[in-house]
Design a protein around this motif. Structure first.
Motif, PDB file in Angstrom:
ATOM      1  N   VAL A 281     -38.655 -51.069 -45.339  1.00 27.08           N
ATOM      2  CA  VAL A 281     -39.221 -50.185 -46.370  1.00 27.08           C
ATOM      3  C   VAL A 281     -38.139 -49.615 -47.272  1.00 27.08           C
ATOM      4  CG1 VAL A 281     -41.224 -49.605 -44.978  1.00 27.08           C
ATOM      5  CG2 VAL A 281     -39.135 -48.245 -44.740  1.00 27.08           C
ATOM      6  N   LEU A 282     -36.895 -49.627 -46.839  1.00 25.07           N
ATOM      7  CA  LEU A 282     -35.801 -49.104 -47.654  1.00 25.07           C
ATOM      8  C   LEU A 282     -35.201 -50.156 -48.572  1.00 25.07           C
ATOM      9  CD1 LEU A 282     -33.961 -46.995 -44.920  1.00 25.07           C
ATOM     10  CD2 LEU A 282     -35.580 -46.188 -46.642  1.00 25.07           C
ATOM     11  N   ALA A 283     -35.638 -51.424 -48.440  1.00 18.70           N
ATOM     12  CA  ALA A 283     -35.079 -52.510 -49.249  1.00 18.70           C
ATOM     13  C   ALA A 283     -35.733 -52.537 -50.627  1.00 18.70           C
ATOM     14  CB  ALA A 283     -35.266 -53.843 -48.546  1.00 18.70           C
ATOM     15  N   LYS A 284     -34.906 -52.643 -51.635  1.00 21.89           N
ATOM     16  CA  LYS A 284     -35.412 -52.753 -53.003  1.00 21.89           C
ATOM     17  C   LYS A 284     -36.031 -54.112 -53.244  1.00 21.89           C
ATOM     18  CE  LYS A 284     -33.880 -52.171 -57.793  1.00 21.89           C
ATOM     19  NZ  LYS A 284     -32.716 -51.872 -58.669  1.00 21.89           N
ATOM     20  N   SER A 285     -35.481 -55.160 -52.649  1.00 26.71           N
ATOM     21  CA  SER A 285     -36.016 -56.513 -52.768  1.00 26.71           C
ATOM     22  C   SER A 285     -35.770 -57.243 -51.470  1.00 26.71           C
ATOM     23  CB  SER A 285     -35.367 -57.270 -53.936  1.00 26.71           C
ATOM     24  OG  SER A 285     -33.974 -57.405 -53.730  1.00 26.71           O
ATOM     25  N   SER A 286     -36.694 -58.126 -51.124  1.00 24.78           N
ATOM     26  CA  SER A 286     -36.610 -58.909 -49.890  1.00 24.78           C
ATOM     27  C   SER A 286     -37.178 -60.287 -50.177  1.00 24.78           C
ATOM     28  CB  SER A 286     -37.383 -58.209 -48.763  1.00 24.78           C
ATOM     29  OG  SER A 286     -37.287 -58.927 -47.569  1.00 24.78           O
ATOM     30  N   HIS A 287     -36.299 -61.307 -50.178  1.00 25.85           N
ATOM     31  CA  HIS A 287     -36.708 -62.665 -50.533  1.00 25.85           C
ATOM     32  C   HIS A 287     -36.122 -63.666 -49.550  1.00 25.85           C
ATOM     33  CE1 HIS A 287     -37.188 -60.544 -54.421  1.00 25.85           C
ATOM     34  NE2 HIS A 287     -38.205 -61.372 -54.585  1.00 25.85           N
ATOM     35  N   VAL A 288     -36.818 -64.787 -49.419  1.00 24.79           N
ATOM     36  CA  VAL A 288     -36.368 -65.951 -48.661  1.00 24.79           C
ATOM     37  C   VAL A 288     -36.295 -67.123 -49.626  1.00 24.79           C
ATOM     38  CG1 VAL A 288     -36.875 -67.565 -46.790  1.00 24.79           C
ATOM     39  CG2 VAL A 288     -37.325 -65.125 -46.485  1.00 24.79           C
ATOM     40  N   TYR A 289     -35.173 -67.826 -49.634  1.00 24.38           N
ATOM     41  CA  TYR A 289     -34.963 -68.965 -50.525  1.00 24.38           C
ATOM     42  C   TYR A 289     -34.799 -70.225 -49.683  1.00 24.38           C
ATOM     43  CZ  TYR A 289     -34.019 -65.506 -54.170  1.00 24.38           C
ATOM     44  OH  TYR A 289     -34.122 -64.460 -55.056  1.00 24.38           O
ATOM     45  N   LEU A 290     -35.374 -71.293 -50.182  1.00 27.63           N
ATOM     46  CA  LEU A 290     -35.199 -72.623 -49.598  1.00 27.63           C
ATOM     47  C   LEU A 290     -34.490 -73.485 -50.629  1.00 27.63           C
ATOM     48  CD1 LEU A 290     -35.723 -74.799 -47.430  1.00 27.63           C
ATOM     49  CD2 LEU A 290     -37.920 -75.235 -48.551  1.00 27.63           C
ATOM     50  N   GLN A 291     -33.297 -73.954 -50.284  1.00 28.52           N
ATOM     51  CA  GLN A 291     -32.469 -74.710 -51.224  1.00 28.52           C
ATOM     52  C   GLN A 291     -32.444 -76.183 -50.859  1.00 28.52           C
ATOM     53  OE1 GLN A 291     -28.367 -73.500 -51.397  1.00 28.52           O
ATOM     54  NE2 GLN A 291     -27.817 -75.011 -52.953  1.00 28.52           N
ATOM     55  N   LYS A 334     -41.954 -68.903 -56.699  1.00 25.53           N
ATOM     56  CA  LYS A 334     -41.226 -69.343 -57.885  1.00 25.53           C
ATOM     57  C   LYS A 334     -40.352 -70.525 -57.519  1.00 25.53           C
ATOM     58  CE  LYS A 334     -39.614 -66.104 -60.432  1.00 25.53           C
ATOM     59  NZ  LYS A 334     -38.761 -64.997 -60.932  1.00 25.53           N
ATOM     60  N   VAL A 335     -40.179 -71.434 -58.467  1.00 22.45           N
ATOM     61  CA  VAL A 335     -39.285 -72.582 -58.317  1.00 22.45           C
ATOM     62  C   VAL A 335     -38.146 -72.401 -59.304  1.00 22.45           C
ATOM     63  CG1 VAL A 335     -39.027 -75.071 -58.410  1.00 22.45           C
ATOM     64  CG2 VAL A 335     -41.160 -74.073 -57.587  1.00 22.45           C
ATOM     65  N   GLU A 344     -24.397 -86.098 -60.982  1.00 20.89           N
ATOM     66  CA  GLU A 344     -25.238 -86.682 -59.945  1.00 20.89           C
ATOM     67  C   GLU A 344     -26.626 -86.055 -59.898  1.00 20.89           C
ATOM     68  OE1 GLU A 344     -22.344 -85.317 -59.538  1.00 20.89           O
ATOM     69  OE2 GLU A 344     -20.905 -86.744 -58.696  1.00 20.89           O
ATOM     70  N   GLY A 345     -26.757 -84.806 -60.318  1.00 19.18           N
ATOM     71  CA  GLY A 345     -28.045 -84.138 -60.268  1.00 19.18           C
ATOM     72  C   GLY A 345     -27.868 -82.644 -60.171  1.00 19.18           C
ATOM     73  N   SER A 346     -28.956 -81.952 -59.879  1.00 18.49           N
ATOM     74  CA  SER A 346     -28.945 -80.503 -59.800  1.00 18.49           C
ATOM     75  C   SER A 346     -29.772 -80.072 -58.599  1.00 18.49           C
ATOM     76  CB  SER A 346     -29.499 -79.888 -61.088  1.00 18.49           C
ATOM     77  OG  SER A 346     -30.818 -80.346 -61.321  1.00 18.49           O
ATOM     78  N   ALA A 347     -29.533 -78.846 -58.159  1.00 19.34           N
ATOM     79  CA  ALA A 347     -30.211 -78.311 -56.989  1.00 19.34           C
ATOM     80  C   ALA A 347     -31.500 -77.608 -57.396  1.00 19.34           C
ATOM     81  CB  ALA A 347     -29.295 -77.355 -56.245  1.00 19.34           C
ATOM     82  N   ILE A 348     -32.360 -77.371 -56.406  1.00 16.54           N
ATOM     83  CA  ILE A 348     -33.645 -76.695 -56.604  1.00 16.54           C
ATOM     84  C   ILE A 348     -33.787 -75.643 -55.512  1.00 16.54           C
ATOM     85  CG2 ILE A 348     -36.149 -76.960 -56.547  1.00 16.54           C
ATOM     86  CD1 ILE A 348     -35.831 -79.686 -57.737  1.00 16.54           C
ATOM     87  N   LEU A 349     -34.275 -74.462 -55.886  1.00 16.18           N
ATOM     88  CA  LEU A 349     -34.508 -73.384 -54.942  1.00 16.18           C
ATOM     89  C   LEU A 349     -35.956 -72.928 -55.051  1.00 16.18           C
ATOM     90  CD1 LEU A 349     -31.323 -72.855 -56.056  1.00 16.18           C
ATOM     91  CD2 LEU A 349     -31.500 -71.069 -54.327  1.00 16.18           C
ATOM     92  N   TYR A 350     -36.582 -72.711 -53.885  1.00 15.87           N
ATOM     93  CA  TYR A 350     -37.928 -72.161 -53.811  1.00 15.87           C
ATOM     94  C   TYR A 350     -37.813 -70.711 -53.355  1.00 15.87           C
ATOM     95  CZ  TYR A 350     -39.093 -77.131 -53.776  1.00 15.87           C
ATOM     96  OH  TYR A 350     -39.183 -78.454 -54.084  1.00 15.87           O
ATOM     97  N   GLU A 351     -38.461 -69.822 -54.055  1.00 15.32           N
ATOM     98  CA  GLU A 351     -38.381 -68.393 -53.760  1.00 15.32           C
ATOM     99  C   GLU A 351     -39.670 -67.914 -53.112  1.00 15.32           C
ATOM    100  OE1 GLU A 351     -38.419 -64.340 -56.354  1.00 15.32           O
ATOM    101  OE2 GLU A 351     -36.845 -65.784 -56.871  1.00 15.32           O
TER     102      GLU A 351
END
Length: 664
Positions: A281-291, A334-335, A344-351
């Motif tokens: 509850v004290l966190a301003k933001s809380s996210h999980v990313y899949l790279q 979000k993607v 060679e390419g670029s990375a992708i992250l899922y939020e």
């Protein structure tokens, strides 16, 4: 070879401070300090998950706490840990980093040309460095007090090898043999506002973390002045935990050949044994990313070429829960696409927002593979390894080998660019004082051929070791041709002797030499994201956007030294005690025995005995065929015994006198 006119103090700063672009970040923060000061402290928590090519999963926890430099705050903190704030104010710390690591980062399988490998991959044991904002004469005292304070706060031994560079405010120390356990993790978790009771930190199950192949907990803080007079400063505390885990898979009895080639599917519950039941509850933001790194994205594009039913965008952005490559258990919020910065390419992250996905129940992100894929992570420009040469307990040599991986386009086409193309390699090596390194014996080999040292080494700075006081330090800037296939340099050394009190309990195991730090200043890691598609609130993605020089650590060397036979003191004590026991025992026995009284006692017994008792005694002696002992014979035997005792005493005394004479 002559030393440069000025010491390479900037090289060490480049090795240690450039991981997050300290100079640029501090300048940008100071320029906009008036707008950056917030009224309240804030805390953010994030988790980055990434599948690895060797059937493992990388989990990177990132916690950031900010304390503004407003004068109205005084000594009160709502979220920022008070213990860290007191350290910063008392010792005037400008920047500091402390890491506890178990295991070694696998640069070949887990990648080396990426932000996490360059900034969060640390050497085994404990590593500490700090920059102080005090007078140069007070830096050593501040460093000593800081190391002891952190040792008591995080339950570890003070750094064994502390290095003081050329006049400056930077200090560096390492402890390669320190074992990392829950005693170090628990104080680290207590610095979080919610500890490990809520939010993303709830996943930090001790058995799951320490069962991994690699884990590194890191604490980094920066103090930035926010007022024009320099009195008030804001503090930024970053706490990261990088873990490489293997999914806990239940083996099935019947599996076809395709399933055995699949990467193991995983979920947060299979990795950590827990789910995220809510946010802090004290966190301003809380996210999980899949790279998904660019190597995996490239293989997905190849898969799309053979699957014309779905386009590249549909595999990456649409139909995420159903595509021919993998399936996610939850729909991402979000993607985030990396701007194409690699050929060679670029990375992708899922939020994934933890607050949103944990409203209906515990959040358990799952990743299921559908098609076998083989890919590779970005590699270092040059693969680095270090090893020992020679045999015996008298002398040896240290060798550092560099081999080209041809991973970057600049090195692939290097031979066509001519001899003007050079690759800079910075080497930083700390050697304990009992390893007597002869720096004049340095030999350099390029592509297996010996080369003059002056042709490869542009600058070198050597700080010789001082016995039982400070270790030796070697700093070099190498200029290698871009088309080089391999390079190596060696240094000879002699093994010193330690006092018996200076040996550790497991002296026969060997002594550790801290790993060397290799930096490639020509190569920088930086991820570019579309500003319209990325949230500026993400602390971990902001770190990924900083320009970080590619950095690598070598192995920890185990050097066997000449060790004494620790059983010899025990043997000496035993034989000495035995001799003294024989001597004093015999002496006391003689002194306490009185022969005349024994003879009188026997005569009195003969007189008091009746004739009948003497007759029975003689009959029993004849029947038993034993000689009849009279008082005169007993007296003679006692005198004979006393003579033997006297001879024994004389013999023992002679041995003691001889022992004393020869021992002196």
């Amino acid at each position: 070879m002559a030393l440069p006119s000025r010491p390479i103090s900037s090289l060490l700063l480049l090795l240690l401070l450039s991981s997050h672009g300290f100079s640029s970040a501090a300048a940008a923060f100071a320029s906009g300090s008036a707008a950056a000061i917030e009224e309240e402290e804030d805390f953010s928590e994030e988790l980055l998950l990434k599948p690895l090519p060797d059937r493992r999963v990388l989990a990177h926890f990132h916690f950031e706490t900010r304390a503004p430099g407003a004068p109205s705050y005084g000594r009160h903190h709502r979220l920022f840990p008070k213990a860290i704030a007191q350290l910063v104010k008392k010792f005037h710390i400008k920047e500091m980093e402390l890491s506890f690591t178990q295991g070694r980062w696998n640069y070949e399988s887990w990648g080396g040309f990426e932000p996490i490998a360059s900034s969060n991959a640390k050497p085994p044991g404990v590593e500490l460095w700090a920059v102080f904002d005090v007078h140069p004469d007070d830096v050593d005292a501040s460093w000593k007090n800081l190391t002891h304070s952190l040792s008591g706060l995080f339950s570890y031994a003070a750094p064994e090898w502390s290095f003081r560079p050329a006049p400056g405010s930077l200090r560096y120390g390492t402890l390669p043999r320190e074992a990392v356990c829950t005693e170090n993790l628990t104080p680290w978790l207590k610095l979080l506002p919610c500890r490990d009771k809520a939010g993303i930190s709830l996943l930090m199950d001790r058995p799951s973390i320490y069962r991994g192949f690699y884990h590194s907990q890191r604490l980094r803080l920066r103090s930035v002045k926010t007022s024009s007079d320099g009195i008030h400063s804001s503090i930024i505390l970053e706490q990261t935990l990088t873990v490489v885990l293997h999914p806990n898979i239940q083996k099935k009895s019947t599996m076809n050949s395709k399933e055995t080639k699949l990467q193991p599917s995983w979920s947060m519950s299979s990795l950590f044994g827990r789910k995220i039941s809510g946010t802090c509850v004290l966190a301003k933001s809380s996210h999980v990313y899949l790279q998904l790194d660019w190597g995996l994205v490239r293989e997905l594009k190849h898969l799309q070429e053979g699957n014309q039913e779905l386009g590249v965008e549909s595999i990456m952005e649409e139909s995420l829960l159903s595509n021919p490559a993998f399936a996610l258990s939850d729909e991402p919020d979000k993607v985030i696409n990396e701007v194409d910065s690699h050929s060679e390419g670029s990375a992708i992250l899922y939020e994934f927002s933890v607050r949103k996905h944990s409203d209906l129940g515990p959040f358990d992100l799952g990743f299921t593979w559908k098609t076998p894929l083989i890919w590779s992570c970005p590699q270092l420009p040059l693969r680095v390894s270090r090893f020992l040469m020679g045999s015996g307990n008298e002398r040896g040599a240290i060798a550092i080998s560099l081999r080209s991986t041809r991973a970057r386009e600049g090195l692939t086409n290097a031979k066509a660019m001519g001899e003007s193309c050079k690759v800079d390699v910075n080497v930083f090596q700390v050697v304990p004082w009992y390893i007597k390194v002869y720096y004049h014996t340095m030999k350099v080999f390029v592509d297996g051929k010996p080369i003059a040292v002056s042709d490869i080494i542009e600058k070198i700075h050597v700080s010789p070791s001082e016995d039982k006081v400070s270790p030796g330090v070697l700093e070099m800037i190498l200029k290698l041709p871009c088309g080089v296939d391999s390079a190596a340099f060696t240094l000879e050394f002699d093994k010193g002797f330690l006092h018996i009190d200076e040996y550790p309990p497991d002296a026969n195991q060997g002594f550790d030499i801290p790993p060397a730090v290799i930096t490639f200043p020509n190569f920088h890691v930086k991820m570019h994201f579309d500003e319209d598609n990325m949230s500026n609130r993400s602390a971990v993605l902001s770190r990924f956007q900083d320009s970080i020089p590619v950095r690598s650590y070598t192995e920890v060397l185990l050097v066997p030294l000449t060790t004494p036979d620790f059983s010899m003191p025990y043997n000496v004590i035993t034989i000495t005690c035995t001799v003294f026991a024989l001597y004093f025992g015999s002496l006391l026995n003689v002194l306490r025995r009185r022969v005349d009284e024994e003879e009188r006692l026997l005569k009195s017994k003969d007189k008091r005995s009746s004739p009948l008792s003497r007759l029975l005694y003689k009959l029993s002696a004849k029947l038993g065929r034993k000689p009849v002992v009279t008082s005169q014979s007993s007296a003679r035997s006692s005198s004979f015994i006393s003579l033997k005792l006297i001879l024994k005493i004389v013999l023992v005394a002679g041995i003691a006198i001889a022992w004393q004479y020869f021992s002196e």
